[in-house]
Design a protein around this motif. Structure first.
Motif, PDB file in Angstrom:
ATOM      1  N   SER A 169       0.819  -1.215   0.000  1.00 40.99           N
ATOM      2  CA  SER A 169       0.000   0.000   0.000  1.00 40.99           C
ATOM      3  C   SER A 169       0.850   1.262   0.000  1.00 40.99           C
ATOM      4  CB  SER A 169      -0.958  -0.009   1.189  1.00 40.99           C
ATOM      5  OG  SER A 169      -0.239  -0.048   2.398  1.00 40.99           O
ATOM      6  N   SER A 170       1.884   1.316   0.811  1.00 38.24           N
ATOM      7  CA  SER A 170       2.725   2.520   0.834  1.00 38.24           C
ATOM      8  C   SER A 170       3.500   2.676  -0.476  1.00 38.24           C
ATOM      9  CB  SER A 170       3.687   2.481   2.022  1.00 38.24           C
ATOM     10  OG  SER A 170       4.541   1.369   1.927  1.00 38.24           O
ATOM     11  N   THR A 171       3.921   1.567  -1.057  1.00 39.73           N
ATOM     12  CA  THR A 171       4.620   1.621  -2.348  1.00 39.73           C
ATOM     13  C   THR A 171       3.694   2.125  -3.443  1.00 39.73           C
ATOM     14  OG1 THR A 171       6.000  -0.242  -1.681  1.00 39.73           O
ATOM     15  CG2 THR A 171       5.914   0.256  -4.021  1.00 39.73           C
ATOM     16  N   MET A 172       2.477   1.633  -3.448  1.00 39.63           N
ATOM     17  CA  MET A 172       1.529   2.043  -4.489  1.00 39.63           C
ATOM     18  C   MET A 172       1.173   3.516  -4.379  1.00 39.63           C
ATOM     19  SD  MET A 172      -0.880  -1.333  -4.565  1.00 39.63           S
ATOM     20  CE  MET A 172      -2.059  -0.718  -5.731  1.00 39.63           C
ATOM     21  N   ILE A 173       0.977   4.008  -3.175  1.00 34.85           N
ATOM     22  CA  ILE A 173       0.660   5.433  -3.006  1.00 34.85           C
ATOM     23  C   ILE A 173       1.845   6.294  -3.417  1.00 34.85           C
ATOM     24  CG2 ILE A 173       0.166   7.210  -1.281  1.00 34.85           C
ATOM     25  CD1 ILE A 173      -1.582   5.136   0.157  1.00 34.85           C
ATOM     26  N   SER A 174       3.040   5.882  -3.050  1.00 34.60           N
ATOM     27  CA  SER A 174       4.239   6.633  -3.421  1.00 34.60           C
ATOM     28  C   SER A 174       4.430   6.674  -4.937  1.00 34.60           C
ATOM     29  CB  SER A 174       5.456   6.001  -2.753  1.00 34.60           C
ATOM     30  OG  SER A 174       6.637   6.599  -3.205  1.00 34.60           O
ATOM     31  N   ILE A 175       4.259   5.531  -5.582  1.00 37.30           N
ATOM     32  CA  ILE A 175       4.403   5.477  -7.042  1.00 37.30           C
ATOM     33  C   ILE A 175       3.326   6.319  -7.721  1.00 37.30           C
ATOM     34  CG2 ILE A 175       4.235   3.934  -9.057  1.00 37.30           C
ATOM     35  CD1 ILE A 175       6.892   3.711  -7.633  1.00 37.30           C
TER      36      ILE A 175
END
Length: 100
Positions: free
Chosen positions: A29-35
């Motif tokens: 989830s944090s990776t997807m929001i950052s990307i």
């Protein structure tokens, strides 16, 4: 068309980033929001078709007094921005588990 291209770039990039983060044992989830946040501008650029040509169309048409093609390019930019923003908000909503 630009709306859906920018939207698809955001969604596809984030979903692939989520899959890769699961493979690397990181929180998706944090990776997807950052990307999603990082590729918003690039999604707009890809949807419009480049960085310089649409601005050149706007500049030359305003200088020559033709407003219609320039307004058309501005609408393309607005559509691409809307698609990227909707994709970002959707990813944010999915990853955080609902509406804030």
């Amino acid at each position: 068309m630009n709306f859906f291209v920018a939207f698809g770039i955001i969604m596809g990039g984030c979903l692939l980033a989520g899959i890769s983060s699961v493979i690397l044992l990181r929180p998706p989830s944090s990776t997807m929001i950052s990307i999603a946040d990082n590729i918003k501008v690039w999604a707009m650029v890809a949807a419009v078709g480049g960085t310089i040509d649409p601005f050149r169309v706007i500049e030359t048409n305003f200088a020559e007094g033709y407003i219609s093609p320039a307004i058309k390019q501005i609408i393309f930019f607005a559509g691409a921005f809307a698609g990227a923003q909707v994709g970002y908000e959707l990813i944010k909503m999915i990853c955080k588990g609902g509406v804030d």
